[in-house]
Design an enzyme around this catalytic site. Structure first.
Site, PDB file in Angstrom:
ATOM      1  N   SER A  17       0.836  -1.213   0.000  1.00 15.24           N
ATOM      2  CA  SER A  17       0.000   0.000   0.000  1.00 15.24           C
ATOM      3  C   SER A  17       0.868   1.260   0.000  1.00 15.24           C
ATOM      4  O   SER A  17       1.584   1.500  -0.978  1.00 15.24           O
ATOM      5  CB  SER A  17      -0.934  -0.060   1.200  1.00 15.24           C
ATOM      6  OG  SER A  17      -1.861   0.994   1.143  1.00 15.24           O
ATOM      7  N   HIS A  35      -7.365  -5.923   0.707  1.00 15.89           N
ATOM      8  CA  HIS A  35      -6.205  -5.100   0.985  1.00 15.89           C
ATOM      9  C   HIS A  35      -5.446  -5.571   2.215  1.00 15.89           C
ATOM     10  O   HIS A  35      -4.422  -5.000   2.567  1.00 15.89           O
ATOM     11  CB  HIS A  35      -6.658  -3.633   1.179  1.00 15.89           C
ATOM     12  CG  HIS A  35      -5.562  -2.621   0.984  1.00 15.89           C
ATOM     13  ND1 HIS A  35      -5.078  -2.307  -0.261  1.00 15.89           N
ATOM     14  CD2 HIS A  35      -4.898  -1.855   1.873  1.00 15.89           C
ATOM     15  CE1 HIS A  35      -4.125  -1.373  -0.128  1.00 15.89           C
ATOM     16  NE2 HIS A  35      -3.997  -1.091   1.149  1.00 15.89           N
ATOM     17  N   ASP A  87     -10.077  -5.554  -3.566  1.00 21.51           N
ATOM     18  CA  ASP A  87      -9.535  -4.533  -2.656  1.00 21.51           C
ATOM     19  C   ASP A  87     -10.444  -3.293  -2.724  1.00 21.51           C
ATOM     20  O   ASP A  87     -10.625  -2.709  -3.791  1.00 21.51           O
ATOM     21  CB  ASP A  87      -8.105  -4.203  -3.116  1.00 21.51           C
ATOM     22  CG  ASP A  87      -7.369  -3.279  -2.171  1.00 21.51           C
ATOM     23  OD1 ASP A  87      -8.017  -2.485  -1.447  1.00 21.51           O
ATOM     24  OD2 ASP A  87      -6.131  -3.375  -2.159  1.00 21.51           O
TER      25      ASP A  87
END
Lengths: 284, 606
Positions: A151, A262, A228
């Site tokens: 991320s 995620h 995600d």
């Protein structure tokens, strides 16, 4: 020069998962980082370093407890260094305002604006200092370092690699923020850290950097969960990066993994592929 | 020394002599060559002598004046004289014959010794024959001797009887003479004459020999003895030779070496070998080679890997032996033909195939493997393919021989195998009819033009829809690596498939094949990694032109790489249950090339 002190040590996967704290005397704040030291029973004794940058809100603990990287690291003989995402307890004003800014959201920039300047400065500096620290204290091969992240950490990994051609042997990312200048997260952070001049932002945007990259060949592996939420919220924007890389012939393998989100469960599922990806270059 | 001539000649002599002198022969038989003859002669002479010597004088009376007695005496004298001269003649002849017989017997001995010396091997045979002859002769002798004895006995008796009569007559005549003298002394002459005439009138002695002195000697029929003696000289026709079974490695592709031996101690002038091929339809009698003097022969101009029936006859002056038993010989097969492209090799082994090279089956094959600079090893194999164990990183030459009972064939043309990386060839028979192959069989192309209908194969082996081809089976466990070269504009499918993958389906669309697929869309390049119709979602920014395919049977993985970038693209987790074939397909006109027999780069098998 910073010194470091061991905070914890646990035996894991035949090696040791340790956490250190180092204090940057310059910046007067402490940052923790985790180091996994694999057990080496044969040559070469020097291990290669795999730097893993974590995402928003994460500390050094997330990666070492949730990612399940130790077995893979042990198998391939890699030292995994996982720093915290920002200094903590610096008591900087506004540092805890949002989860995506300030504490735990350094974005790996050298902030020019206050108040984040110290925060991010710490992050950036520590990122630069860290390898030196590691090399001085652990049996490492200074020439072989790879970088990876999830991320925001993915964003950090990408820009570090693109901004420092040749420094990292390989780079990979889990659900990275590919084009921060185009996504809400990035815009918020950059405007806070860098001011309103968008041109300064581009220096920290992987997509933009890729468009003007001219260093030694990279080999980028990106895994992205198809389910995600942030992907669908247009925070991540991998297509932009892919388009530029296709045009610029920067080798990228981008995998869209159906059903994955995620979370660290996603990282856990594919961390071994990333370790292998790095081992290929580190052990070559 | 020709026994026949000597004995035959002499036998003729015997015949002649036997006409006249079987008496002397008989005596010589009985008592040895010389001594008996003398005795006989003497005896004969003696017997006659009693008469001749003694009687010459005793019979020769003093000439007396009486005419008739004198006349009768004269007659008697004449008779005796005649007998005596005849006896002399006979005696002389006898003596001559005796001498000749002595000679003859001596010769016989010489001949016999010479025969013994010169014809050692025939001794038994001769002995046998001689024994037969002797037996016959002795039987004849016995018969004849018995007959002669009888005759002699009767003659002697007759003569003895005559002798007695003569003696009696003599006594009577003596008395008569005395009485005549007495009477003569008295003066009555008339009375004397009367008495005398009375007395003399009777008793006319018959003084002819009651029997002839000649013996009845019929012609002795010794013709059968002659035949027997003749046959001693004649060599019997030989008995059938014994033909040997085929000895190993004595045959060649077009010739056979045949050996035989004599069954016994026959004399043979030459042998004749007959042979004919054993074919189902053929019933020809054998053709003969030119006669040979040795007990072996090489027959040429034969067909390879063919069975022949052979037999041999022996011939000498007497005739031809019966044919030997028929032996089956087989020529050596033609060398096999190694498939120069159709082999598969990897660092530790090679799978090679060949064609028999013979229309008829052979027993087995020998595979010879030799490294370029050292001696080789040999493996015996029953079928037309063989997986051989080798060592990596070396260069080998492999050749094959076909073997049957006649021996091994010539070596086939050699095949060079380099145990570096994995080498395989493309199986042309599996290709879609639209695919063309380069000469080195490593580049396939899909042309713009449709091939002729005749190129279509109506079998189950070739692909019918997917324009694809299979490579040879990778039949060895472990890791294998090969590369495929393509260009940006080619839509291709590259991967692996099981042998039984559906030829009517597309590569990657079923559970029996895995492949990397490149699709060209108007906007971008699309890459799929297909298995069972499903592919992960991937983006690749740099189009690979050199694709590395890494197969790991043990881990059950199939990986694809961009070799130029050392970039890993994708790995299938397969857990193969069978060996697989590499497969290559083209979805649009274009071409792709295969590179194999290369070492896998380090990054491919981590």
């Amino acid at each position: 020069m910073a010194s470091m002190k061991e905070v914890s040590s646990n035996k894991c996967a035949g090696g040791f998962q340790k956490v250190f704290e180092h204090e940057s005397t310059e910046l007067k704040c402490k940052m923790k980082f985790a180091v996994f030291l694999p057990r080496r029973t044969c040559l070469p004794w020097f291990c290669h370093v795999f730097l893993s940058l974590s995402g928003l809100t994460c500390t050094e603990q997330n990666f070492i407890t949730k990612a399940g990287s130790q077995l893979g690291a042990a198998e391939h003989g890699l030292i995994i260094v996982a720093p915290d995402t920002s200094p903590r307890g610096c008591n900087i004003e506004g540092e805890d305002e949002g989860w995506d800014f300030g504490t735990g959201a350094g974005f790996y920039v050298d902030a020019t604006e206050e108040p984040g300047r110290t925060t991010t400065a710490c992050t950036r500096t520590s990122l630069d200092e860290l390898p030196t620290l590691i090399n001085a204290n652990f049996p490492t091969d200074p020439e072989r370092v790879s970088i990876s992240g999830h991320s925001m950490g993915g964003h950090g990994a990408l820009i570090c690699a693109l901004k420092n051609p040749g420094k990292y042997k390989s780079v990979s990312a889990f659900a990275p923020i590919c084009n921060p200048v185009q996504c809400p997260w990035g815009q918020k952070a950059f405007s806070g850290y860098l001011g309103s001049d968008r041109s300064t932002w581009e220096a920290y945007d992987a997509t933009v950097l890729a468009g003007s990259y001219s260093g030694p060949q990279l080999d980028i592996l990106i895994d992205q969960g198809r389910d995600d939420q942030f992907l669908s919220a247009s925070q991540l924007l991998p297509d932009n990066l892919i388009a530029v890389c296709s045009e610029k012939k920067i080798p990228v393998v981008f995998r869209l993994q159906p059903g994955y989100d995620h979370s660290y469960f996603f990282i856990y599922s594919f961390i071994n592929d990333h370790i292998k990806h790095h081992a290929k270059f580190l052990n070559a | 020394m020709d026994l026949y001539e000597v004995l035959g000649g002499r036998l003729d002599v015997i015949e002649e002599e036997s006409e006249q002198q079987d008496f002397s022969r008989e005596s010589s038989r009985m008592e040895g060559p010389t001594a008996g003859q003398d005795r006989v002669a003497q005896g004969a002479r003696g017997a006659l002598q009693r008469f001749s010597v003694g009687t010459n004088e005793s019979l020769r009376f003093e000439p007396c004046d009486t005419p008739s007695p004198t006349g009768e005496d004269d007659g008697r004298d004449d008779v005796f004289k005649y007998t005596e001269s005849e006896n002399d003649v006979i005696r002389n002849k006898l003596q001559k014959k005796v001498a000749e017989m002595e000679n003859f017997a001596g010769h016989l001995e010489e001949i016999f010794l010479t025969v013994e010396e010169n014809f050692g091997r025939r001794e038994q045979h001769l002995e046998q024959h001689y024994n037969d002859v002797l037996q016959t002769l002795s039987q004849r002798y016995d018969d004849r001797a018995a007959a002669l004895q009888e005759e002699k006995k009767s003659k002697l008796e007759a003569l003895y009887g005559q002798l007695l009569d003569c003696g009696r007559a003599l006594d009577a005549n003596k008395e008569l003479i005395e009485s005549a003298q007495e009477v003569h002394r008295c003066h009555d002459k008339r009375l004397f004459l009367k008495v005398c005439s009375l007395k003399f009138a009777k008793d006319n002695m018959d003084l002819t020999l009651s029997t002839s002195l000649e013996f009845n000697t019929p012609l002795s029929d010794l013709s059968d003895v002659k035949t027997m003696m003749d046959s001693i000289n004649v060599v019997p026709a030989p008995s059938a030779p014994v033909i040997n079974p085929q000895s190993p490695n004595s045959a060649s592709q077009t010739s056979l070496h045949v050996c035989w031996s004599l069954f016994s101690d026959d004399t043979v002038e030459y042998y004749e070998l007959y042979y004919r091929p054993v074919l189902e339809e053929c019933s020809l009698s054998g053709s003969a080679d030119s006669p040979v003097k040795e007990t072996h022969c090489t027959v040429s101009d034969l067909l390879p890997n063919a069975q022949y029936e052979l037999w041999v006859t022996a011939t000498n002056t007497t005739g031809i032996s019966p044919a030997s038993e028929k032996a089956l010989y087989m020529t050596v097969p033609s060398p096999p033909v190694l498939n120069q492209r159709g082999y598969m090799s990897c660092p530790e082994s090679a799978l090679i195939r060949w064609e028999s090279g013979n229309t008829n089956p052979v027993d087995s094959y020998t595979v010879e493997i030799s490294e370029v600079s050292s001696d080789g090893t040999e493996i015996a194999v029953p079928s037309c393919q063989c997986l051989v164990q080798l060592q990596s990183g070396r260069s080998y030459i492999i050749s094959v021989r076909a073997v049957n009972i006649g021996g091994p064939s010539e070596r086939s043309e050699g095949l060079t195998v380099i145990t570096k990386g994995t080498y395989f060839s493309l199986l042309e028979e599996t290709s879609h009819h639209c695919l063309c192959f380069s000469e080195d069989m490593l580049t396939i192309s899909y042309g713009y033009e449709d091939p002729p209908i005749s190129a279509m194969a109506f079998d189950d082996i070739g692909f019918t829809r997917c324009v694809a081809v299979l490579g040879d089976l990778i039949a060895v466990r472990g890791c294998h690596y090969w590369e495929v070269e393509v260009d940006d504009g080619t839509e291709y499918r590259v991967g692996v498939a099981y042998e039984d993958t559906d030829r009517n389906s597309y590569l990657g669309a079923n559970t029996t094949s895995w492949c990397m697929r490149h699709i060209l869309t108007p906007t971008r390049h699309k890459y799929e990694f297909l298995h069972n119709g499903w592919s992960p979602d991937l983006r690749i920014t740099v189009n690979p032109v050199r694709i590395g395919v890494a197969l790991d049977y043990d881990r059950g993985t199939l990986s694809f790489f961009n070799v130029d970038l050392s970039q890993h693209l994708h790995t299938f987790q397969c857990n193969f249950i069978n060996y697989i074939h590499p497969c290559f397909g083209l979805d649009n006109p274009g071409e792709l090339s295969i590179r194999n027999g290369i070492e896998a780069p380090k990054f491919t098998f981590i």
